[in-house]
Write a protein that holds these residues in place. Structure first.
Motif: not given
Length: 567
Positions: A229-236, A245-247, A352-360, A268-273
């Motif tokens: 969905d062209l969301g906020v952060l690009v994972g790298n 930008v380095s995470p 409740q657990a919620v995770d925005s890092t793209p994994q599965e 925005v570039k870039y994010g990690q968990c």
């Protein structure tokens, strides 16, 4: 003379009555920001005194591109003599000449978002109405202070921490070397509320769905990452961040959200968990949903919904790289958010657990949650949303499989305490680290914990994994002195093998050390070894090895007589 509205004062300044009473005085700007399920005040100046016998006044709020009364996105608020909870109503509380003061009530399930506001006035015998547009918007957010709101949190100190606190701590490292970074959530800074509302508008969720925090949290989980969905952060995770930008350089959500909003939704570039989690905390708190960043050490990534972390070996006990897609991250950061779960059986509300890092993917979208911590703790992974994935992250067993000559695989060993350690979040009211592992699972090795694991496994892709017990009369443990490896220093590993049986055992100890990213992905093997061991009854043996590397993964196997064991 026809009744006309000359002006409307929404009493919306940061020091005004509404902002103070609704705990929204920390937001930047002077627009009216209210929490649903709570009354707010406004003043009107009319062209003549209001006559309740002959005059009618209606307030209207509209949100979304196609406001509809039936969807709760077009709200018509009548004037009444007495306010009742649970509905949109307004009452005149003061009248002086041409001025009136209104108290307006909103329901606790109102749609959150940005509303346009107008006032319509007319005489009861005249169908012609006058509409006044004060050119002022009203923002409605969730209300953790309201008992009828599904995000109600009955603890003032926790509300201050998980809704109003705009700074925090995010943990990283390993369970023996836990580091902390200060993070500026900045949910009240200039432009952040607008950015959060923009994210909601950019999502595929219809405005009518924004009254349910379950929907909102699920959409935010998807929108914080760029996938789908062209969301906020690009994972790298490549190590190359030259075009962004380095995470590791981020320490605040503010710049990220402002940049995303100002560019009209350019990721925005870039994010990690930890970056995904920090931004998620900001957005949820800004919208009024209690939230916190949570770090799980030795966090499993289950790729096949088996609810186990699987390691595969060939007939010669060499790892089969193409099958070993499951991994264990040194640490992984996600979020907890607080809400009731009326869609689940009683007892599954709360965190409740919620995770925005793209994994599965979840139902075809890269999002995760909200998953009830109570359900995860009990192994009730059949309860939505994405409880199996979160359960595997914190409480899956590490299962070792060996390929047979006919191509099938046999389970040869299981490691029951390999994942889900020192689950951490910032403590309420201080910068101390709070260990919340007990919220995610029962004590390791307890009967309740084992029941939860076996209960969960029945709903995975390998329900037979615990159907046949495996005798384990030889115990294997890998120990590391001190706090663990440090970059540039030798790491000393001790492999302890003990024969728990009353019979002698002959064993072959296979070991391998490899470089590993914090995500659990192996890079290169740097040392392999094979040792023959003969163990007398109840006898122990240990081997010591030194490796000069910063972060390592240890993988090994032990063949006892004709039965192999792995660790």
């Amino acid at each position: 003379m026809k009744l006309k509205v000359c002006s409307v004062d929404l009493l919306s300044s940061r020091t005004g009555q509404n902002r103070k009473e609704h705990h929204t005085d920390l937001y930047h700007g002077d627009e009216l920001i209210i929490r649903r399920g709570q009354t707010f005040q406004m003043e009107m100046e009319l062209n003549r005194p209001y006559d309740p016998d002959t005059d009618k006044i209606l307030l209207e709020l509209k949100t979304g591109p196609l406001p509809l009364v039936s969807k709760g996105t077009h709200v018509i608020i009548p004037l009444v003599d007495h306010l009742e909870d649970g509905r949109w109503e307004a009452k005149i509380t003061e009248q002086s000449d041409n001025k009136i003061k209104l108290s307006v009530n909103s329901p606790a399930n109102a749609v959150v978002g940005l509303y346009g506001f107008t006032v319509t006035s007319r005489h009861v015998k005249n169908e012609t109405a006058n509409t006044h547009n004060p050119d002022k918007n009203i923002v409605i957010v969730f209300n953790p202070w309201c008992e009828e709101d599904t995000v109600f949190l009955d603890d003032e100190e926790q509300r201050k921490e998980y809704v109003l606190n705009d700074t925090g701590r995010i943990y990283y490292g390993t369970e023996k070397q836990i580091g902390a970074r200060t993070w500026n959530f900045g949910q009240f800074h200039e432009g952040i509320l607008e950015a959060c509302l923009f994210i909601l508008e950019k999502s595929d969720m219809p405005p009518s769905g924004r009254g349910d925090p379950i929907n909102v949290v699920r959409v935010i989980s998807a929108m914080i990452n760029v996938q789908d969905d062209l969301g906020v952060l690009v994972g790298n995770w490549s190590g190359n961040y030259s075009d962004g930008v380095s995470p590791a350089a981020w320490s605040s959500s503010v710049e990220i959200l402002r940049k995303y909003h100002s560019t009209g939704g350019e990721p925005v570039k870039y994010g990690q968990c930890w970056v995904f989690s920090g931004v998620t905390t900001t957005v949820l708190r800004c919208l009024g949903i209690p939230a916190r960043s949570v770090t799980n050490f030795q966090s499993a990534h289950d790729t096949d919904v088996s609810l186990t972390t699987d390691v595969y070996f060939d007939e010669k006990m060499e790892p089969i790289d193409e099958l070993n897609s499951d991994s264990v991250w040194n640490f992984h950061v996600w979020n907890d958010c607080w809400m009731a779960r009326p869609d689940l059986p009683p007892g599954n509300g709360g965190w409740q657990a919620v995770d925005s890092t793209p994994q599965e993917t979840s139902q075809g979208t890269f999002c995760c949650g909200p998953a009830s911590l109570s359900a995860i703790r009990s192994g009730h992974v059949y309860l939505k949303h994405d409880a199996p994935f979160v359960f595997a992250e914190v409480n899956s067993d590490k299962i070792y499989w060996q390929r047979n000559l006919d191509g099938t695989f046999s389970q040869v060993h299981s490691e029951k305490k390999a994942v889900g350690h020192c689950i951490s979040t910032k403590a309420v009211g201080s910068d101390d680290r709070e260990d919340i592992t007990y919220l995610y699972k029962h004590p390791e090795g307890s009967e309740e914990e084992r029941i939860a694991v076996e209960t969960a496994s029945r709903y995975g892709s390998k329900p037979e994994v615990y159907s046949a017990p495996i005798a384990e009369d030889v115990c294997v443990e890998v120990k590391m002195d001190g706090e663990g490896p440090r970059i540039g220093s030798d790491a000393q590993l001790r492999i302890v093998v003990k024969n728990m049986s009353s019979q002698p055992r002959r064993a072959t100890l296979h070991s391998q050390a490899a470089v590993m990213y914090y995500t659990g992905v192996l890079k290169n093997a740097i040392k392999k070894d094979q040792i023959l061991v003969e163990l007398l009854p109840n006898e122990g043996f240990f081997s010591v090895g030194f490796i000069s590397i910063g972060t390592i993964s240890f993988l090994g196997c032990l063949r006892v007589t004709n039965r192999p064991m792995y660790f």
